[in-house]
Every structure is written in C-alpha cells, then in structure tokens.
Write a protein that holds these residues in place. Sequence first.
Motif, PDB file in Angstrom:
ATOM      1  N   ASP A 118       0.820  -1.208   0.000  1.00 29.62           N
ATOM      2  CA  ASP A 118       0.000   0.000   0.000  1.00 29.62           C
ATOM      3  C   ASP A 118       0.855   1.259   0.000  1.00 29.62           C
ATOM      4  O   ASP A 118       0.334   2.356   0.188  1.00 29.62           O
ATOM      5  N   THR A 167      -3.180  -0.935  -3.992  1.00 30.01           N
ATOM      6  CA  THR A 167      -4.339  -0.122  -3.653  1.00 30.01           C
ATOM      7  C   THR A 167      -4.848   0.773  -4.776  1.00 30.01           C
ATOM      8  O   THR A 167      -6.016   1.165  -4.758  1.00 30.01           O
ATOM      9  N   ASN A 168      -4.005   1.127  -5.740  1.00 32.18           N
ATOM     10  CA  ASN A 168      -4.429   2.104  -6.741  1.00 32.18           C
ATOM     11  C   ASN A 168      -3.600   1.988  -8.016  1.00 32.18           C
ATOM     12  O   ASN A 168      -2.598   1.263  -8.062  1.00 32.18           O
ATOM     13  N   PRO A 188      -8.760  -2.290  -3.833  1.00 32.55           N
ATOM     14  CA  PRO A 188      -8.772  -1.047  -3.048  1.00 32.55           C
ATOM     15  C   PRO A 188      -8.899  -1.283  -1.550  1.00 32.55           C
ATOM     16  O   PRO A 188      -9.345  -2.349  -1.101  1.00 32.55           O
ATOM     17  N   SER A 305      -3.456   5.974  -0.744  1.00 30.24           N
ATOM     18  CA  SER A 305      -4.830   5.619  -1.071  1.00 30.24           C
ATOM     19  C   SER A 305      -5.779   6.723  -0.619  1.00 30.24           C
ATOM     20  O   SER A 305      -5.367   7.782  -0.145  1.00 30.24           O
ATOM     21  N   SER A 326      -5.525   9.060  -6.308  1.00 31.49           N
ATOM     22  CA  SER A 326      -6.600   8.326  -5.636  1.00 31.49           C
ATOM     23  C   SER A 326      -7.655   9.260  -5.066  1.00 31.49           C
ATOM     24  O   SER A 326      -8.861   9.010  -5.179  1.00 31.49           O
TER      25      SER A 326
END
Length: 412
Positions: A118, A167-168, A188, A305, A326
Amino acid sequence: MFADLPRWSGPLPVLWDSTVTQRVGRLLDGDVKVAWFYGQPDTSTFRYRVANVVEAVNSDRSGAMSAAWFSDDDIPSVLSVVPRLDAIVLARHRYGGHVRRLAATAERAGVPLLFDTDDLVFDTSYADLVMDSLGRDPSVSLDWDVWFSYMGRLNATLRLCEGALTTNQTLRTALSRHLPTGSVHVVPNVLNRVQQDHSRELWQAKEASGYARTGPVTIGYFSGTPSHVRDFTVAAPALARLLARDDDVSIRVAGFLDDVGPLEEFRDRIEFVPFMHYVDLQRSIAEVEVNIAPLQHNAFNVCKSDLKFFEAAVVGTWTVASHTPSLDRAVTDGVTGRLARDHEWDGALAEAVDLARDTQRYAATMRAAAEHAHDAWAWDSVAGPVREAISAHLAGRAQLAKGSPTSPVASS
C-alpha cells in the motif's frame, strides 16, 4: 463540534484473536484457497490489506474462495498446508528465513506467490524520497540502514513473486516495472464490518440531531502513522492564519504529531488526542466538522490511497485534502469534499468553516457524501476485486502453462 455521539457498545475488536488452527480450518473450506502472510499483525497495513480483505472474502457464502491470514511466526506451522493452496499473498512482508522456506515450499507445490503493498516502499531507489517524506535526518547513518534494509527486504520478497495486488493505479504502474505485464491488480482499501457499523451509527446520530453542534468549529488532523508528520506542514500556515482571524475555530490533532510549527502560538486552542483504537477513531473523526488530509506532493505521497477521505465521509464529516490520483478519483471536488493545491488551503479551509456553520447545507451535503461512501467503500465490497484478481492470475498462469501465446492476465 458535534457532541453527544454514541460510543461503540460492544468490546473493541482484536483483529488477531484467532488461533492458527482456526484459521487453517477456515482456509481449507473454500474451492479456491488463498493465504495472506504479514510479518506481525498491527493496526495499520495489516488491518486494511490483510484482515479486512480476509474478512470480506470469507463473508461470501458461496464458498467460491476462502482466505486466512498468518504471521511470520506462523509459517513453520503451516508449511504442510501450502500444497493445498491455490495462491499465497505476501503483504508487505520482509524477506527472511521463514519467507525463504515458504517460497521454496510453494515453488515445489506449484503455488504462485503474489506481493501486496500500500506504499512505495519496495524499491530502494526511492529511499531518499521516503527519508525526506518522513522528515528523517539524512546525517543519521542508522536511519539509512533502517530504510535501506526495510525496503531492500521488501524488494527481495517482491522478486519471489509473479504478480501483485495493490491499492491504486499509481502503485500498480510502479509495481509493473518489476513484474510481468498485466500481473498487477488493484484491490482497493475499504472499511471493515465493525468500522462501518459504528460509522453508520455515528452518522445516523448526527442525522437524527439535525447535525446539532456546539462550541467552535473544530478541524481535525488524524495522522494515523508517523509517515504523515511532514505532511501537516502543507496545511499548517493556512491553519495558523485561520486561527488568527477567527477566534471560533479550534484544532484536534490525533496520532503522531507534536511539532505544530506556525500553530505554536495557538497551542491552547489545539486538542491533542493520543493514538486510539480504530473504532474509537471513527467517533473522534465524527465529532469534528472538518477533517484535513494534507500531503506533500512527491512520488511517495501520490501513491497514497483514499482512506483518509472515506474514513471521514462515512461518519458525515467534510474533508479538505491534497490532490493525489486516488483522492482525485474518490472526491467530487466541492460536492463530497474539497481538494486543495498547496496555495489553495486558505480558501478551502475558509469554505469548510462557512459550510460547518450553515447547518442545513452541511447536513444536506454530508448526507449525500456519507451515502456514497458507505456504498463505495463497504466492508464486503472488496471481495469482488480480490476474487477477480486471483481468478485472472490463476487463469493466465494456466494458459501460460499450456503454452498459449496470449494470456487473459496480460489484458486485465
């Protein structure tokens, strides 16, 4: 500040209160069995990237996929189970003796390893940037040893893996430089069940009261981890100017922050809240009218994130945040929150304070924002992306094993 909000009535959940035997049993229940490994359970990355994901996957009653998490210390106990697995996810797990044994066992059994991260902490070429972002003293040799060791060991784990979850899209791009084309998938961050249940309770209490508030407008900074300490400096000058011209504004700081810079002269208007359980944190966020998420603009932070936005939106609290890819996707600027470039914080904070004082407008705005957040980041919504990512990876792997010239993974 919003007062008299309910406290969580049950015991505060402990994310690691199950035994290895219980977790193995649950893992072996599904048709597709996926184990997540993380160094030692904690309340940050482990919660969002491991515990929340496992909880969501196991909530699917179809039994199509089952999941469990294990720590580094658990690895010797579960090596015998590895041949029965379909995939293993190494979530920000530093390379070491146990990981080496796990990887060797998985390779013999033909079980794929996937990396999960992350943050941009898996490539030592970014060590200087990470040190700067964290405000570490570059003259301290020990800090360089710590961060090169940490990031280097994560990179060693990454090199064992044939794909990744992250996460993105920004992190996906960064990871794709280290992995085969199409093998990195976005899963996510979302809430967990208790976090969302209590957040809904808090938001509904605000709705029932008509967003009744008392005292000064309170702006909250919930740093979460020490990695955000330098980020506060982005908003601090604008906050100081706001406090200087408006006596009816106060600040709440939760987590890891002591040096408030230009706000020092207003320290008597700053409430310092110690690090707290994530369920209690939702109540603390719900009490303030404005949540801020300032970030320095650099390659490390643009990979962050959107959780600092949705943790506030689900309790009906307005957020002013820095631009990141994000957050740009998560926030409808001026509608569900406010996005601010470095030079825009004065205006964004002034707008937020005005909104907070207009109770009817604030209520209507946050009603729509909270409804959206509860839907978009629902605790069980991550199960679908996880299943899709694992299934795509396994399908692509199977085609490659058959010698197919194309792979569905490469087009995902």
